[in-house]
Design an enzyme around this catalytic site. Structure first.
Site, mmCIF file in Angstrom:
data_model
loop_
_atom_site.group_PDB
_atom_site.id
_atom_site.type_symbol
_atom_site.label_atom_id
_atom_site.label_comp_id
_atom_site.label_asym_id
_atom_site.label_seq_id
_atom_site.Cartn_x
_atom_site.Cartn_y
_atom_site.Cartn_z
ATOM 1 N NE ARG A 114 43.509 49.730 41.201
ATOM 2 C CZ ARG A 114 42.774 49.342 40.182
ATOM 3 N NH1 ARG A 114 42.404 50.209 39.264
ATOM 4 N NH2 ARG A 114 42.412 48.070 40.073
ATOM 5 C CB THR A 118 42.100 55.666 48.337
ATOM 6 O OG1 THR A 118 43.424 55.148 48.063
ATOM 7 C CG2 THR A 118 41.876 55.666 49.850
ATOM 8 C CG ASP A 210 45.724 42.231 37.569
ATOM 9 O OD1 ASP A 210 46.907 42.089 37.205
ATOM 10 O OD2 ASP A 210 45.394 42.864 38.571
ATOM 11 C CG ASP A 213 46.829 38.834 38.853
ATOM 12 O OD1 ASP A 213 47.886 38.934 39.488
ATOM 13 O OD2 ASP A 213 45.704 39.066 39.335
#
Length: 219
Positions: A114, A118, A210, A213
């Site tokens: 990602r 944006t 996340d 992670d």
């Protein structure tokens, strides 16, 4: 709520799996005190339960077998075979649990990241079975957040000839569901929870952090 074997709550093309085991394991998955090893284990266990729901409508055909006592008519899977498609990197955590349930399934990988500015999905890797157009594809990614990565992955699956796709995730938000359904209204979504919203950085709230992670012990 419709009473089914898995106690799922269907809403058109979105299914929230509300089985007590799913809710219990998801609570522990969300906790920030859960270790990396514990997080991996819980994702694997949840993935198996989600795979059960995702494969609910697979077709069966009769087969004659011999039990130790007698001959009988049983049932086995027929028709299209499965392909699990992991959206890298976090999708691999879900992939492992699903392969525990269906070890004969083919596997594809789509690498996306990602863009932090944006929030759009950028491809860096793709590898799919040659006969993917003949298979039911179950695309897996822990989070359906903005929806951009899911849409990009499914775009690529359809470009490769796949026309039977299910998207499976641990968590979703209304924004991500709307994005995916607008681009691909024919794709069924299966998730453990529809969370409240995205924060300013595109993370799901309350979420679980996340997923990549926490799966791999990185920051």
């Amino acid at each position: 709520m419709t009473s089914t074997e898995s106690r799922s709550m269907p809403t058109d093309m979105v299914t929230v799996v509300t089985h007590p085991l799913v809710r219990h394991k998801l609570t522990h998955l969300r906790a920030r005190t859960t270790s990396t090893a514990g997080f991996r284990r819980l994702v694997r266990e949840l993935s198996l339960l989600l795979a059960y729901e995702a494969t609910r409508d697979l077709k069966l055909e009769p087969v004659t077998i011999e039990t130790p006592q007698e001959t009988m008519e049983g049932e086995e899977l027929s028709g299209k075979k499965l392909c699990f498609v992991s959206i890298l990197r976090a999708g691999n955590g879900i992939l492992d649990g699903m392969l525990d349930l269906i070890p004969s399934a083919r596997v594809g990988h789509i690498g996306l990241f990602r863009d932090p500015e944006t929030l759009e999905a950028v491809e860096y890797y793709i590898k799919l079975p040659d006969d993917i157009g003949d298979r039911i594809c179950i695309a897996v990614d822990p989070m359906l957040a903005t929806g951009h990565s899911a849409v990009a992955a499914i775009d690529r699956l359809k470009n490769a000839g796949c026309n039977s796709i299910i998207f499976v995730c641990l968590l979703a938000v209304p924004q991500g569901i709307a994005c995916l359904q607008k681009a691909h209204p024919d794709v069924r979504i299966i998730t453990c929870s529809i969370d409240r919203e995205l924060d300013d950085h595109g993370y799901i709230c309350p979420g679980l952090g996340d997923a990549g992670d926490r799966l791999f012990g990185t920051k």
